[in-house]
Motif scaffolding. Structure first.
Motif, mmCIF file in Angstrom:
data_model
loop_
_atom_site.group_PDB
_atom_site.id
_atom_site.type_symbol
_atom_site.label_atom_id
_atom_site.label_comp_id
_atom_site.label_asym_id
_atom_site.label_seq_id
_atom_site.Cartn_x
_atom_site.Cartn_y
_atom_site.Cartn_z
ATOM 1 N N ARG A 2 0.839 -1.197 0.000
ATOM 2 C CA ARG A 2 0.000 0.000 0.000
ATOM 3 C C ARG A 2 0.873 1.245 0.000
ATOM 4 O O ARG A 2 1.898 1.284 0.675
ATOM 5 C CB ARG A 2 -0.874 0.048 1.234
ATOM 6 N N GLY A 3 0.453 2.234 -0.755
ATOM 7 C CA GLY A 3 1.217 3.467 -0.821
ATOM 8 C C GLY A 3 0.320 4.676 -0.983
ATOM 9 O O GLY A 3 -0.877 4.550 -1.226
ATOM 10 N N LEU A 4 0.937 5.831 -0.836
ATOM 11 C CA LEU A 4 0.223 7.095 -0.968
ATOM 12 C C LEU A 4 1.094 8.056 -1.749
ATOM 13 O O LEU A 4 2.263 8.248 -1.421
ATOM 14 C CB LEU A 4 -0.058 7.679 0.423
ATOM 15 N N ILE A 5 0.530 8.642 -2.805
ATOM 16 C CA ILE A 5 1.161 9.731 -3.550
ATOM 17 C C ILE A 5 0.203 10.911 -3.421
ATOM 18 O O ILE A 5 -0.974 10.798 -3.754
ATOM 19 C CB ILE A 5 1.357 9.378 -5.050
ATOM 20 N N TRP A 6 0.721 12.040 -2.915
ATOM 21 C CA TRP A 6 -0.167 13.149 -2.579
ATOM 22 C C TRP A 6 0.479 14.478 -2.956
ATOM 23 O O TRP A 6 1.619 14.744 -2.597
ATOM 24 C CB TRP A 6 -0.440 13.101 -1.091
ATOM 25 N N ASN A 7 -0.262 15.315 -3.643
ATOM 26 C CA ASN A 7 0.144 16.689 -3.919
ATOM 27 C C ASN A 7 -0.341 17.513 -2.727
ATOM 28 O O ASN A 7 -1.453 18.022 -2.719
ATOM 29 C CB ASN A 7 -0.475 17.174 -5.226
ATOM 30 N N CYS A 8 0.487 17.627 -1.708
ATOM 31 C CA CYS A 8 0.046 18.155 -0.413
ATOM 32 C C CYS A 8 0.023 19.677 -0.335
ATOM 33 O O CYS A 8 -0.557 20.221 0.592
ATOM 34 C CB CYS A 8 0.898 17.581 0.711
ATOM 35 N N ARG A 9 0.670 20.378 -1.269
ATOM 36 C CA ARG A 9 0.703 21.844 -1.294
ATOM 37 C C ARG A 9 1.154 22.440 0.036
ATOM 38 O O ARG A 9 0.506 23.307 0.594
ATOM 39 C CB ARG A 9 -0.661 22.406 -1.695
ATOM 40 N N GLY A 10 2.245 21.917 0.563
ATOM 41 C CA GLY A 10 2.834 22.483 1.773
ATOM 42 C C GLY A 10 2.914 21.491 2.913
ATOM 43 O O GLY A 10 1.934 21.282 3.618
ATOM 44 N N PHE A 31 4.868 2.736 1.327
ATOM 45 C CA PHE A 31 5.614 3.854 0.743
ATOM 46 C C PHE A 31 4.733 5.090 0.719
ATOM 47 O O PHE A 31 3.508 4.993 0.737
ATOM 48 C CB PHE A 31 6.156 3.535 -0.652
ATOM 49 N N ILE A 32 5.385 6.245 0.701
ATOM 50 C CA ILE A 32 4.667 7.508 0.668
ATOM 51 C C ILE A 32 5.469 8.501 -0.175
ATOM 52 O O ILE A 32 6.693 8.531 -0.102
ATOM 53 C CB ILE A 32 4.414 8.050 2.090
ATOM 54 N N GLY A 33 4.782 9.255 -0.998
ATOM 55 C CA GLY A 33 5.410 10.289 -1.811
ATOM 56 C C GLY A 33 4.606 11.569 -1.716
ATOM 57 O O GLY A 33 3.401 11.558 -1.934
ATOM 58 N N ILE A 70 9.895 17.535 -3.162
ATOM 59 C CA ILE A 70 9.365 16.170 -3.112
ATOM 60 C C ILE A 70 9.944 15.489 -1.884
ATOM 61 O O ILE A 70 11.132 15.611 -1.601
ATOM 62 C CB ILE A 70 9.739 15.382 -4.381
ATOM 63 N N LEU A 71 9.105 14.763 -1.171
ATOM 64 C CA LEU A 71 9.528 13.956 -0.031
ATOM 65 C C LEU A 71 9.020 12.549 -0.266
ATOM 66 O O LEU A 71 7.832 12.350 -0.543
ATOM 67 C CB LEU A 71 8.952 14.519 1.272
ATOM 68 N N GLY A 72 9.913 11.582 -0.197
ATOM 69 C CA GLY A 72 9.529 10.197 -0.403
ATOM 70 C C GLY A 72 10.075 9.311 0.697
ATOM 71 O O GLY A 72 11.181 9.527 1.184
ATOM 72 N N GLY A 73 9.279 8.342 1.094
ATOM 73 C CA GLY A 73 9.711 7.403 2.112
ATOM 74 C C GLY A 73 9.271 5.995 1.769
ATOM 75 O O GLY A 73 8.181 5.786 1.223
ATOM 76 N N VAL A 74 10.142 5.019 2.066
ATOM 77 C CA VAL A 74 9.819 3.613 1.867
ATOM 78 C C VAL A 74 10.092 2.855 3.164
ATOM 79 O O VAL A 74 11.031 3.162 3.887
ATOM 80 C CB VAL A 74 10.604 2.979 0.696
ATOM 81 N N ARG A 75 9.280 1.900 3.436
ATOM 82 C CA ARG A 75 9.375 1.125 4.668
ATOM 83 C C ARG A 75 10.580 0.190 4.610
ATOM 84 O O ARG A 75 10.776 -0.532 3.647
ATOM 85 C CB ARG A 75 8.081 0.341 4.859
ATOM 86 N N HIS A 76 11.388 0.216 5.690
ATOM 87 C CA HIS A 76 12.595 -0.608 5.760
ATOM 88 C C HIS A 76 12.312 -2.107 5.653
ATOM 89 O O HIS A 76 13.057 -2.838 4.990
ATOM 90 C CB HIS A 76 13.327 -0.402 7.102
ATOM 91 N N ASP A 77 11.252 -2.580 6.283
ATOM 92 C CA ASP A 77 11.000 -4.027 6.319
ATOM 93 C C ASP A 77 10.272 -4.543 5.073
ATOM 94 O O ASP A 77 10.069 -5.745 4.936
ATOM 95 C CB ASP A 77 10.240 -4.409 7.587
#
Length: 83
Positions: A2-10, A31-33, A70-77
């Motif tokens: 499961r992941g999330l890509i979001w244009n968060c505008r701040g 993951f999250i972007g 841009i900020l991106g994160g992926v889960r280590h496990d």
């Protein structure tokens, strides 16, 4: 997965870190972007507010002026990070 890509505008808006932290835990995200963070620098404190348990590996691209970032994160496990 499961992941999330979001244009968060701040990403620095009031309550945004709590919202992201809640989304990660409530939906078990792998993951999250985030686009349009509008932040020139992402501090370790900001990352800890989003990911208090350090479950993710985070990378970012700073904004230029008043747009971008841009900020991106992926889960280590879940993922193997090669480079």
């Amino acid at each position: 997965m499961r992941g999330l890509i979001w244009n968060c505008r701040g990403a620095g808006k009031k309550g945004m870190a709590t919202c992201l932290s809640d989304l990660i835990s409530d939906h078990s995200l792998d993951f999250i972007g985030l686009q349009e963070t509008m932040k020139k620098k992402i501090t370790p404190r900001c990352i800890r507010r989003i990911d208090p348990f350090g479950l993710f590996h985070w990378e970012w691209i700073p904004s230029m002026g008043k747009s971008g970032g841009i900020l991106g994160g992926v889960r280590h496990d879940t993922f193997d990070i090669v480079s």
